[in-house]
Enzyme design. Structure first.
Site, PDB file in Angstrom:
ATOM      1  N   GLY A  93      38.209  48.759  38.711  1.00 45.19           N
ATOM      2  CA  GLY A  93      37.537  47.885  37.762  1.00 45.19           C
ATOM      3  C   GLY A  93      36.039  47.795  37.913  1.00 45.19           C
ATOM      4  CG  LEU A  94      32.324  44.425  37.868  1.00 50.08           C
ATOM      5  CD1 LEU A  94      31.457  45.038  36.780  1.00 50.08           C
ATOM      6  CD2 LEU A  94      32.191  42.901  37.859  1.00 50.08           C
ATOM      7  N   GLY A  95      34.195  46.547  40.324  1.00 51.00           N
ATOM      8  CA  GLY A  95      33.677  46.938  41.633  1.00 51.00           C
ATOM      9  C   GLY A  95      33.463  48.435  41.741  1.00 51.00           C
ATOM     10  CE1 TYR A 107      39.887  35.186  37.609  1.00 58.13           C
ATOM     11  CE2 TYR A 107      39.109  33.961  35.691  1.00 58.13           C
ATOM     12  CZ  TYR A 107      39.012  35.048  36.543  1.00 58.13           C
ATOM     13  OH  TYR A 107      38.032  35.986  36.340  1.00 58.13           O
ATOM     14  CB  SER A 147      35.242  33.736  35.238  1.00 58.99           C
ATOM     15  OG  SER A 147      35.915  33.732  33.984  1.00 58.99           O
ATOM     16  N   GLY A 156      36.226  44.437  46.581  1.00 58.39           N
ATOM     17  CA  GLY A 156      37.007  44.827  45.413  1.00 58.39           C
ATOM     18  C   GLY A 156      36.448  46.067  44.750  1.00 58.39           C
ATOM     19  CB  ALA A 157      34.373  48.754  46.066  1.00 58.69           C
TER      20      ALA A 157
END
Length: 266
Positions: free
Chosen positions: A12-14, A157, A134, A8-9
């Site tokens: 966002g965070l990635g 989730y 999370s 997930g790069a």
């Protein structure tokens, strides 16, 4: 410098984590689905691109095989890719394998990817696995593993993320003698990312906080021997549902997980 895979790069965070790590010269393996965005991250970071759809367990295995074909070791695996939720939505979506989508991407995919990459992590030991979890957590319903009853995206989730924390503790115990640490982190609450925007909820904490909290688990020397832990940002914490860490719960979750993976031929 370490060889680090970030799933997930592309956003966002990635992406922010990849850019942060690149400044220290780490060799980055960048996973994503959006080829154009992933190419942008690669250009900025000098990372190597790997495309895969983690909603398909077959594609998840292909990703691991491609990485193994190109590299003979992996120092750090950051399981960051995930599917969020739309607040108030009861739209239930399925993965390519027929699993509930959030369980598939947020839980089954990192479990399988880690398993497939263990030979590379063992070669690099001491190595690290970082699971992005999370603070939103809910116990798995073993009588309804595909969450077909009373479904909401938010509940799905939360189930997937607590399952990932439970798996983290289980895997850490299995790998302690191999010199591979496994930890989970809630980076920050509703960071300013596309996932938070899509949820319909307001951003609460800065993305930079999430990057710093995750980065510690990637390469902070002070955490070299820490394993089987869950961090709320920078602080060691306990899940909101302590039962998820019990041996009985973890064993039952492991059995259901294996059944779900086997059903998809993984």
């Amino acid at each position: 410098m370490a060889t680090i895979l970030i799933t997930g790069a592309s956003d966002g965070l990635g992406r922010a984590l990849a850019e942060d790590l690149a400044r220290d010269g780490h060799q980055l393996l960048l996973h994503g689905r959006n080829a154009a965005r992933l190419a942008e991250v690669a250009q900025v970071t000098g990372g190597e691109v790997f495309s895969a759809d983690l909603s398909s367990l077959r594609d998840t295995r292909r990703l691991a095989a491609e990485i193994t074909a190109r590299h003979d070791r992996l120092d750090v695996l950051v399981n960051n890719a995930g599917v969020g939720f739309r607040a108030g939505s009861d739209l239930r979506e399925l993965s390519a394998d027929g699993h509930e989508l959030r369980i598939a991407v947020n839980y089954l995919a990192p479990v399988l990817l880690t398993r497939e990459l263990l030979p590379l992590l063992r070669k690099a030991a001491p190595a690290r696995v970082v699971n992005v979890a999370s603070v939103g957590q809910q116990l798995f319903d073993f009588d309804d593993p595909q969450h077909e009853r009373g479904f909401t995206q938010a509940d799905a989730y939360c189930r997937s993320k607590l399952a990932l924390i439970s798996h983290t503790v289980d895997l850490a115990a299995q790998l302690e003698e191999a010199g591979i640490t496994v930890n989970a982190v809630h980076p920050a609450t509703f960071m300013a990312t596309a996932m938070t925007e899509a949820s319909g909820l307001p951003a609460d904490e800065p993305l930079e906080k999430g990057v710093a909290a995750t980065r510690r688990l990637v390469d902070d020397p002070g955490l070299a021997g820490v394993t089987g832990a869950y961090f709320h940002s920078f602080d060691p914490s306990a899940p909101s549902e302590p039962a998820a860490l019990s041996l009985a719960y973890r064993q039952r979750l492991a059995a259901v997980t294996q059944d779900l993976l086997a059903a998809a031929g993984a």
